[in-house]
Scaffold this motif. Structure first.
Motif, PDB file in Angstrom:
ATOM      1  N   GLU A  76      45.237  42.204  33.323  1.00 57.43           N
ATOM      2  CA  GLU A  76      45.454  41.793  31.959  1.00 57.43           C
ATOM      3  C   GLU A  76      44.797  42.900  31.344  1.00 57.43           C
ATOM      4  O   GLU A  76      43.579  43.359  31.477  1.00 57.43           O
ATOM      5  CB  GLU A  76      44.912  40.450  31.735  1.00 57.43           C
ATOM      6  CG  GLU A  76      45.609  39.191  31.998  1.00 57.43           C
ATOM      7  CD  GLU A  76      45.148  37.961  31.669  1.00 57.43           C
ATOM      8  OE1 GLU A  76      44.002  37.811  30.683  1.00 57.43           O
ATOM      9  OE2 GLU A  76      45.467  36.902  32.037  1.00 57.43           O
ATOM     10  N   ASN A  77      45.395  43.251  30.215  1.00 56.20           N
ATOM     11  CA  ASN A  77      44.916  44.140  29.291  1.00 56.20           C
ATOM     12  C   ASN A  77      44.660  45.659  29.842  1.00 56.20           C
ATOM     13  O   ASN A  77      43.673  46.495  29.456  1.00 56.20           O
ATOM     14  CB  ASN A  77      43.602  43.765  28.581  1.00 56.20           C
ATOM     15  CG  ASN A  77      44.016  42.457  27.690  1.00 56.20           C
ATOM     16  OD1 ASN A  77      44.982  42.348  27.050  1.00 56.20           O
ATOM     17  ND2 ASN A  77      43.167  41.536  27.822  1.00 56.20           N
ATOM     18  N   TYR A  78      45.615  46.121  30.627  1.00 54.16           N
ATOM     19  CA  TYR A  78      45.402  47.534  31.287  1.00 54.16           C
ATOM     20  C   TYR A  78      46.245  48.274  30.458  1.00 54.16           C
ATOM     21  O   TYR A  78      47.188  47.982  29.953  1.00 54.16           O
ATOM     22  CB  TYR A  78      45.787  47.452  32.772  1.00 54.16           C
ATOM     23  CG  TYR A  78      44.491  47.180  33.648  1.00 54.16           C
ATOM     24  CD1 TYR A  78      43.921  48.195  34.427  1.00 54.16           C
ATOM     25  CD2 TYR A  78      43.950  45.748  33.468  1.00 54.16           C
ATOM     26  CE1 TYR A  78      43.014  47.830  35.327  1.00 54.16           C
ATOM     27  CE2 TYR A  78      42.953  45.624  34.444  1.00 54.16           C
ATOM     28  CZ  TYR A  78      42.360  46.616  35.305  1.00 54.16           C
ATOM     29  OH  TYR A  78      41.302  46.283  36.069  1.00 54.16           O
ATOM     30  N   ARG A  79      45.677  49.681  30.188  1.00 52.36           N
ATOM     31  CA  ARG A  79      46.587  50.609  29.376  1.00 52.36           C
ATOM     32  C   ARG A  79      46.521  51.665  30.460  1.00 52.36           C
ATOM     33  O   ARG A  79      45.813  52.090  31.236  1.00 52.36           O
ATOM     34  CB  ARG A  79      45.745  50.849  28.082  1.00 52.36           C
ATOM     35  CG  ARG A  79      44.402  51.466  28.376  1.00 52.36           C
ATOM     36  CD  ARG A  79      43.715  51.780  26.958  1.00 52.36           C
ATOM     37  NE  ARG A  79      42.373  52.158  27.143  1.00 52.36           N
ATOM     38  CZ  ARG A  79      41.935  53.565  27.704  1.00 52.36           C
ATOM     39  NH1 ARG A  79      42.831  54.373  27.994  1.00 52.36           N
ATOM     40  NH2 ARG A  79      40.617  53.581  27.694  1.00 52.36           N
ATOM     41  N   MET A  80      47.473  52.897  29.771  1.00 56.44           N
ATOM     42  CA  MET A  80      47.540  53.840  30.610  1.00 56.44           C
ATOM     43  C   MET A  80      46.494  55.204  30.398  1.00 56.44           C
ATOM     44  O   MET A  80      45.967  54.921  29.390  1.00 56.44           O
ATOM     45  CB  MET A  80      49.132  54.755  29.993  1.00 56.44           C
ATOM     46  CG  MET A  80      50.510  54.383  30.508  1.00 56.44           C
ATOM     47  SD  MET A  80      50.411  54.379  32.361  1.00 56.44           S
ATOM     48  CE  MET A  80      50.017  56.011  32.463  1.00 56.44           C
ATOM     49  N   THR A 124      47.783  56.313  36.723  1.00 52.67           N
ATOM     50  CA  THR A 124      46.284  55.640  36.639  1.00 52.67           C
ATOM     51  C   THR A 124      46.330  54.798  35.318  1.00 52.67           C
ATOM     52  O   THR A 124      46.670  55.387  34.394  1.00 52.67           O
ATOM     53  CB  THR A 124      45.031  56.658  36.591  1.00 52.67           C
ATOM     54  OG1 THR A 124      45.235  57.175  37.876  1.00 52.67           O
ATOM     55  CG2 THR A 124      43.807  55.907  36.518  1.00 52.67           C
ATOM     56  N   LEU A 125      45.844  53.626  35.376  1.00 56.14           N
ATOM     57  CA  LEU A 125      45.620  52.481  34.459  1.00 56.14           C
ATOM     58  C   LEU A 125      44.229  52.011  34.158  1.00 56.14           C
ATOM     59  O   LEU A 125      43.414  51.958  35.389  1.00 56.14           O
ATOM     60  CB  LEU A 125      46.611  51.305  34.533  1.00 56.14           C
ATOM     61  CG  LEU A 125      48.148  51.901  34.594  1.00 56.14           C
ATOM     62  CD1 LEU A 125      48.573  51.585  35.983  1.00 56.14           C
ATOM     63  CD2 LEU A 125      48.934  50.996  33.594  1.00 56.14           C
ATOM     64  N   ARG A 126      43.802  51.802  33.174  1.00 59.87           N
ATOM     65  CA  ARG A 126      42.362  51.248  33.246  1.00 59.87           C
ATOM     66  C   ARG A 126      42.380  50.006  32.142  1.00 59.87           C
ATOM     67  O   ARG A 126      43.191  50.096  31.275  1.00 59.87           O
ATOM     68  CB  ARG A 126      41.360  52.354  32.498  1.00 59.87           C
ATOM     69  CG  ARG A 126      39.865  51.928  32.506  1.00 59.87           C
ATOM     70  CD  ARG A 126      39.065  52.961  31.902  1.00 59.87           C
ATOM     71  NE  ARG A 126      38.997  54.172  32.624  1.00 59.87           N
ATOM     72  CZ  ARG A 126      39.288  55.381  31.955  1.00 59.87           C
ATOM     73  NH1 ARG A 126      39.539  55.450  30.797  1.00 59.87           N
ATOM     74  NH2 ARG A 126      39.453  56.404  32.934  1.00 59.87           N
ATOM     75  N   LYS A 127      41.536  49.186  32.333  1.00 54.03           N
ATOM     76  CA  LYS A 127      41.105  48.079  31.429  1.00 54.03           C
ATOM     77  C   LYS A 127      40.863  48.243  29.888  1.00 54.03           C
ATOM     78  O   LYS A 127      39.798  49.125  29.984  1.00 54.03           O
ATOM     79  CB  LYS A 127      40.587  46.947  31.960  1.00 54.03           C
ATOM     80  CG  LYS A 127      40.535  45.465  31.435  1.00 54.03           C
ATOM     81  CD  LYS A 127      39.763  44.455  31.952  1.00 54.03           C
ATOM     82  CE  LYS A 127      39.874  43.023  31.412  1.00 54.03           C
ATOM     83  NZ  LYS A 127      39.272  41.975  32.175  1.00 54.03           N
ATOM     84  N   ALA A 128      41.547  47.709  29.005  1.00 52.31           N
ATOM     85  CA  ALA A 128      41.310  48.274  27.763  1.00 52.31           C
ATOM     86  C   ALA A 128      39.929  47.767  27.268  1.00 52.31           C
ATOM     87  O   ALA A 128      39.411  46.415  27.675  1.00 52.31           O
ATOM     88  CB  ALA A 128      42.258  47.745  26.813  1.00 52.31           C
TER      89      ALA A 128
END
Length: 506
Positions: free
Chosen positions: A448-452, A502-506
């Protein structure tokens, strides 16, 4: 149909519950053998303007440190099966020059165990040390281990201290010989001969240092006529003394069939599965509770330089042997080979790209001159940088093709790594299609709530494009088009491309 107007379509589902295993960082290891210009003219060149006080090239060090190589296998390779380790210690001026029968060169022994171990520490790597089970055996191996790891108060450890190395090297990982099934090997063994010798050698080494890890020698490739019987017989002897069994495999594209070439990682997958099954057969046979892990300690593309090596003048020092100049499609296959190992992170715990500098290597040098990155440097760099964490099992739906040697080859080759502490996911993806782009939809609603963060792409119009000291034609860019919205990642993967999303949690 052009990639501008339409594209293939592939889908993935990724969930943090679909865990394969934690990735052992040592799968991003490499290999330095006393072969060609790997040592002399590669990592070591005392007359070079960038050499440090010990003769090691600092420009090469910097490139290796960029790759963050966790472990380096040494000193061979075929070389080790005729190597007397004692020749490479003590005052350099007193060391003998020896004929290296494996590669028909002269070994000056300017670099040996102590110099290499100290250099590895300086670049932040561990050493995977190989012992000679070709012309030697139990005695030489246990003496070398005592020399390297025992703190002091014994003949060999005190000899090390007298050579200026007061503290032990504490080398943890040891290979019990190299490719002992090969007729090209000095001191080739039958599986029974090798199994008995390796067991007795390992037993003695564990008496010297119980904390070491040992690698039993596996088949030299899937093409060996004794594969996988070699593993079944040798592991019957070494199963309880060893921790790993080795795998070696190289691929080429001599017939210039690029679609078939890019499918060769499927052979690597078959190799891993077959060796795993053989290990588990021996485990069941022995009623053992121990799981044998895999060390893929030689792997790469290798075919460009084979013919050139026949022109090398014998008995020279550091000649240009096995200097493959890699092209863009080689980088794509290297990416798929790294992806394959990530998908088998539960059993493949160590691996060594063979080799590190000049000899079938991601890094090239000029004697006295420049150092540069080959095309294969980049997928290796990206996997080492972003592929540490938990390997996840994606559910993949991809269109497929048939090649000369393989059927049902997925156009999408992929692996996913989750770094929980950083709350990051990286999707590694190769589009194997040579003419068409691919639309990838990846369902990550379990995160949930991952962004580029970024979409790195390695692509080139010319599959045969190479890098040189003067021009880096093949290099990645960070302009990929991946987007993340409502729990879905969508990206168009260029034809014949390596992608790192790669994605990371916002």
């Amino acid at each position: 149909m052009s990639s501008a107007s339409a594209a293939l379509k592939a889908k993935m589902i990724v969930d943090k519950s679909f865990k394969i295993s934690e990735v052992d960082p040592r799968i991003y290891g490499s290999f330095i053998e006393h072969l060609g210009r790997a040592v002399y003219g590669g990592i070591y060149e005392a007359s070079h303007p960038a050499a440090d006080s010990k003769g090691f090239r600092t420009d090469v060090k910097q490139l290796i440190q960029e790759l963050n190589v966790p472990i380096i296998r040494y000193p061979g390779g075929n070389f080790v099966s005729g190597y007397n380790w004692e020749d490479g210690v003590g005052p350099v001026k007193e060391r003998p020059k020896r004929l290296d029968l494996a590669w028909r060169t002269v070994e000056p022994n300017e670099v040996g165990t102590n110099e290499f171990a100290q250099w590895a520490r300086e670049i932040g790597s561990e050493v995977m040390m190989a012992v000679n089970l070709g012309t030697r055996g139990v005695d030489a191996a246990r003496n070398l281990l005592e020399y390297c790891n025992h703190p002091g108060g014994s003949y060999w450890s005190d000899l090390r201290r007298s050579h200026g190395y007061e503290q032990p090297h504490r080398i943890k990982t040891w290979c019990l010989g190299n490719e002992m099934d090969g007729p090209w090997q000095i001191g080739q063994k039958t599986p029974q001969e090798y199994g008995r010798l390796a067991y007795e050698t390992g037993k003695a080494m564990r008496l010297v240092d119980p904390d070491i890890e040992l690698v039993s020698c596996g088949s030299s490739s899937t093409g060996m006529p004794t594969f996988p019987e070699w593993e079944a017989v040798t592991l019957d002897h070494t199963y309880e003394v060893a921790d790993y069994v080795s795998l070696h495999q190289y691929y080429g594209n001599r017939d210039n069939d690029s679609a078939n070439f890019l499918a060769r990682s499927m052979d690597m997958e078959h190799f891993i599965r077959t060796v795993t099954a053989t290990c588990d057969y021996v485990k069941a046979k022995k009623r053992s509770k121990k799981t044998m892990y895999l060390s893929f300690d030689e792997w790469n593309v290798w075919y460009h330089s084979n013919d050139a090596d026949t022109k090398i003048e014998p008995w020279s020092i550091g000649p240009p042997q096995l200097e493959d100049i890699y092209n863009f499609e080689d980088a794509l296959l290297v990416g798929s080979m790294l992806i394959t190992m990530l998908r088998h992170a539960d059993r493949v715990k160590m691996a060594c790209m063979a080799q590190l500098v000049n000899v079938i290597a991601p890094i090239m040098t000029e004697n006295g001159g420049r150092a540069w990155k080959q095309t294969i440097f980049y997928p290796y760099l990206h996997a080492s940088r972003y592929g540490r964490g938990t390997s996840l099992q994606p559910i993949v739906h991809s269109p497929k093709y048939d090649a000369q040697d393989y059927t049902d080859v997925p156009y999408l080759d992929s692996a996913v790594v989750y770094r929980e502490a950083e709350e990051e996911i990286t999707i590694f993806a190769v589009n194997r299609h040579l003419q068409e782009a691919m639309d990838l939809e990846c369902d990550i609603r379990g995160f949930e709530n991952y962004r580029m963060v970024e979409h790195i792409v390695l692509e080139h119009e010319d599959l045969k494009a190479v890098n040189t000291a003067a021009e880096e034609r093949v290099k990645p860019h960070h302009g990929g088009n991946a987007e993340c919205k409502d729990g879905f990642v969508n990206a168009r993967l260029s034809k014949a491309s390596w992608n790192v999303i790669t994605l990371r949690k916002a």
